[in-house]
Write an enzyme that holds these catalytic residues in place. Structure first.
Site, PDB file in Angstrom:
ATOM      1  NE  ARG A 182       2.005  -9.816   5.139  1.00 37.20           N
ATOM      2  CZ  ARG A 182       0.848  -9.651   3.988  1.00 37.20           C
ATOM      3  NH1 ARG A 182      -0.155 -10.196   4.529  1.00 37.20           N
ATOM      4  NH2 ARG A 182      -0.253  -7.870   3.451  1.00 37.20           N
TER       5      ARG A 182
ATOM      6  CE  LYS B 228      -9.653  -9.354   7.354  1.00 37.93           C
ATOM      7  NZ  LYS B 228      -8.811 -10.296   7.741  1.00 37.93           N
TER       8      LYS B 228
ATOM      9  CG  HIS C  84      -5.830  -1.611   1.291  1.00 35.98           C
ATOM     10  ND1 HIS C  84      -4.692  -1.301   0.978  1.00 35.98           N
ATOM     11  CD2 HIS C  84      -7.163  -0.958   2.114  1.00 35.98           C
ATOM     12  CE1 HIS C  84      -4.614  -0.718   1.772  1.00 35.98           C
ATOM     13  NE2 HIS C  84      -5.617   0.379   2.075  1.00 35.98           N
TER      14      HIS C  84
ATOM     15  CG  ASP D 107      -1.484  -5.901  -2.874  1.00 34.32           C
ATOM     16  OD1 ASP D 107      -3.047  -5.817  -2.932  1.00 34.32           O
ATOM     17  OD2 ASP D 107      -0.870  -5.471  -2.325  1.00 34.32           O
TER      18      ASP D 107
ATOM     19  CG  HIS E 111      -3.453  -0.339  -2.544  1.00 34.82           C
ATOM     20  ND1 HIS E 111      -2.333  -0.889  -3.205  1.00 34.82           N
ATOM     21  CD2 HIS E 111      -3.763  -0.554  -2.055  1.00 34.82           C
ATOM     22  CE1 HIS E 111      -1.599  -1.876  -1.636  1.00 34.82           C
ATOM     23  NE2 HIS E 111      -3.512  -1.563  -1.452  1.00 34.82           N
TER      24      HIS E 111
ATOM     25  CB  CYS F 215      -1.055  -0.234   1.113  1.00 34.07           C
ATOM     26  SG  CYS F 215      -1.406  -1.851   1.763  1.00 34.07           S
TER      27      CYS F 215
ATOM     28  CD  GLN G 208      -0.204  -8.840  -0.258  1.00 33.19           C
ATOM     29  OE1 GLN G 208       0.351  -8.014  -0.147  1.00 33.19           O
ATOM     30  NE2 GLN G 208      -1.465  -8.853   0.334  1.00 33.19           N
TER      31      GLN G 208
HETATM   32 ZN   LIG Z   1      -2.947  -2.235   0.933  1.00 34.60          ZN
END
Ligand SMILES: [Zn+2]
Ligand SMILES: [Zn+2]
Length: 641
Positions: free
Chosen positions: A364, A465, A511, A384, A386, A335, A382
């Site tokens: 992580r 979420k 996200h 991922d 945004h 992010c 990910q």
């Molecule tokens: Zn994020």
């Protein structure tokens, strides 16, 4: 004192009463089948007195609410059996909780290593304890006495647990000669248990910490109906055959070197081929749904992570590195990087929504004890993205993501359900903002008619979420995609856009990741397909088998033709019998085996054997190529032949 029953009737009692007494008053049969009770929403022992007004429901052994009581009692019976077999002076007890579908108990047994062969011996002793039908009795001791009591028994782990209990009194449960520290509740007697099985034994650090002693954990399962136990054992057997930790190395997809990179999978060429296909599909769809792909650094200055809030809320899970007295964090999320991109140039209301997408590699930290193949790791990629948008665009953007998810998951034949998670205790921002974000997610789910449940307090620290749980071919559920609405991070990073009225306003940030972790999704796919990937994903799509050395040259020609058509092909001309090579390629789950000998060489046509064992003869090579290419490009889940 008043006790209200589920049918609305109210019973009055003078001083104390037990659920058992009430059950007996209602009917002898109910009392005999009772496992315990639910008192004001809390599970309760059948014989534990009540002295206050309450709502009460008697729970029968075969009701779903009884599973917890039932399985917890099983773990005590197992601990009693282990103590009997190996001796009270040698067995020290850790914890013995229930888990989904079963229970476990951790033991420290002096000088004994339990193996799977010992499980039947323990089961036999457990059956005896069940037959002996001991009454299970609850009693309490003041904390100090409780500590003394367990010290005398040499139960040092229990002493440690009691020392941390904040209450004045500590509860115990006694059955026959066996006593265990426990919050309860339990069945009224050991004889109520019927169908159980011990499953496995493994090592587990005391309290999951590598610095503590390694205990031996025995897993078991128990059901009140035999049929349910049998079904569950069948499912376990099916799952065992599909275990990606076994199939991964066996099919040469990946391995994990726990010595130097625990929780960090190493991908072999075959595995990488599949990951690339998954990424190709993802890229294609991201383009279709209007995303722009970007790339951000793996390590960035710690100050970025202080600003994002990760420092306060997520530091324990992050990796750090230092150079020339500056501390950097290895990104646990993508992010903040995407926010830097947003801030790179001024944004007008007309530019929104901006959808930034990245295959973001994150790290992580997870404790060693919870790592699990590709499913629970310390680094992953990910898919991922945004989405930065105006408040009035949130519902349509979330709806658009759900459409994307539908299209992506249907490729694999997955159905799913969703969980909507709301504000957790540890959170940023005010409650009104949380409320607004939660409402937006709910509206999108309802518009898309997605079946969902609400998980109170399970949201991320920066916003509510939606999690999507896919259902695999044997009915197991896996959490994959997530969508999170976030009003906080735009605030923290002070990002704005210029609105139509000329004022600077805050965008909303969404996200979302759809595979979630690509590596994890890959692990799920290995189990879903049991390693027999559909042709578009299969690392080797066809293998050419010359019947003997005489036909190797012709086999090579065929192989080159397929290769030119972008079909992933291998030539297996090893000096082994044809039967042996067919078996081996079947084990490797290659979709198509092309067998060439005299007839094929003469006619230029081929014989095909599918991994499902179907034999096809006299096929024109062009026809085969056309069919397999169509199968690949349509990402078909089944073989065309
Ligand atoms: Zn994020
Ligand atoms: Zn217990």
């Amino acid at each position: 004192m008043q006790v209200r029953l589920p049918d609305g009737s109210i019973r009055n009692y003078d001083e104390v009463v037990t659920p058992g007494q009430i059950a007996k008053e209602i009917s002898e049969g109910l009392w005999r089948n009772a496992a315990g009770a639910i008192v004001n929403g809390q599970l309760w022992d059948l014989e534990r007195p009540i002295s206050f007004d309450c709502e009460l429901k008697i729970v029968k052994v075969d009701e779903p609410e009884a599973a917890e009581i039932y399985r917890h009692t099983m773990s005590h019976i197992m601990a009693q059996a282990v103590t009997r077999i190996y001796g009270e002076d040698k067995v020290r007890l850790g914890i013995g909780p229930t888990i989904e579908n079963g229970f476990y108990y951790d033991f420290d047994i002096e000088g004994v290593k339990i193996t799977e062969d010992d499980l039947s011996k323990i089961e036999e002793e457990m059956k005896k304890i069940i037959k002996e039908d001991y009454k299970i009795e609850r009693f309490e001791l003041p904390k100090e006495e409780a500590i003394e009591f367990m010290k005398k028994k040499g139960q040092r782990y229990k002493v440690e647990l009691i020392e941390e209990i904040p209450d004045k009194n500590v509860s115990f449960y006694k059955q026959g000669e066996f006593v265990d520290l426990c919050r309860g509740p339990h069945l009224p007697s050991t004889g109520k248990v019927k169908h159980f099985k011990l499953l496995s034994v493994s090592g587990a650090y005391w309290r999951g910490n590598e610095k503590n002693p390694m205990l031996q954990r025995i897993y078991g399962t128990a059901f009140s109906k035999k049929e349910d136990l049998d079904n569950y054992l069948r499912l376990l057997e099916e799952a065992r055959k599909r275990d990606h930790r076994k199939l991964g190395p066996q099919l040469e997809l990946f391995f994990i070197n726990t010595d130097v990179a625990a929780g960090m999978p190493i991908f072999l060429p075959y595995g990488m081929t599949i990951l690339k296909e998954l990424m190709n599909l993802s890229r294609l769809l991201h383009e279709k749904y209007g995303y722009k792909e970007v790339g951000t650094p793996l390590i960035m200055n710690e100050k970025l992570w202080r600003q994002s809030g990760h420092w306060d809320h997520y530091k324990n899970n992050m990796y750090f590195t230092e150079k020339e007295e500056v501390t950097y964090a290895v990104k646990p999320m993508n992010c903040p990087g995407h926010i830097l991109i947003y801030k790179n140039k001024p944004v007008s209301y007309k530019d929104l929504p901006i959808r930034l997408f990245e295959f973001g590699r994150v790290h992580r930290y997870e404790r060693g004890g919870v790592l699990h193949g590709l499913l629970r790791v310390r680094t992953f990629t990910q898919d991922d993205a945004h989405i930065f948008c105006r408040e009035d665009q949130v519902v349509s953007e979330v709806t658009n993501v759900v459409k994307f998810i539908n299209e992506l998951y249907s490729v694999f034949g997955f159905t799913y359900r969703a969980t909507l998670s709301t504000m957790p205790e540890d959170h940023m921002g005010d409650e009104a903002t949380w409320e607004k974000a939660t409402e937006a997610l709910k509206n999108a789910l309802e518009e898309m008619k997605v079946p969902y449940v609400v998980a109170e307090g399970e949201g991320a620290f920066y916003g509510p979420k939606i999690d999507f749980h896919v259902r695999d071919v044997i009915g197991r559920e896996w959490q994959c995609a997530t969508i999170q609405v976030d009003f906080q991070m735009p605030e923290r990073f002070e990002i704005t856009y210029k609105d139509a009225d000329g004022n600077e306003k805050r965008p909303v940030m969404i996200h979302r990741a759809l595979y979630g972790s690509i590596e994890r999704f890959f692990g799920i796919l290995i189990e879903h397909y049991a390693g027999a990937f559909p042709t578009w994903l299969a690392p080797v799509q066809a293998v050419i088998l010359p019947v003997s050395e005489k036909y190797v040259n012709f086999a090579r020609e065929v192989s080159q033709v397929l290769s030119k058509e972008n079909i992933r092909v291998e030539l297996d001309d090893r000096n082994e019998t044809l039967g042996y090579r067919i078996r081996e390629n079947q084990m490797k789950k290659v979709p198509y085996m092309i067998i060439v000998g005299e007839k094929e060489k003469e006619t230029g046509r081929i014989s095909v054997r599918t991994r499902e064992g179907k034999d096809l003869h006299d096929i024109a090579l062009e026809d085969f190529i056309r069919t397999i290419k169509e199968e690949i490009s349509s990402r078909s889940n089944t073989l065309k032949y």
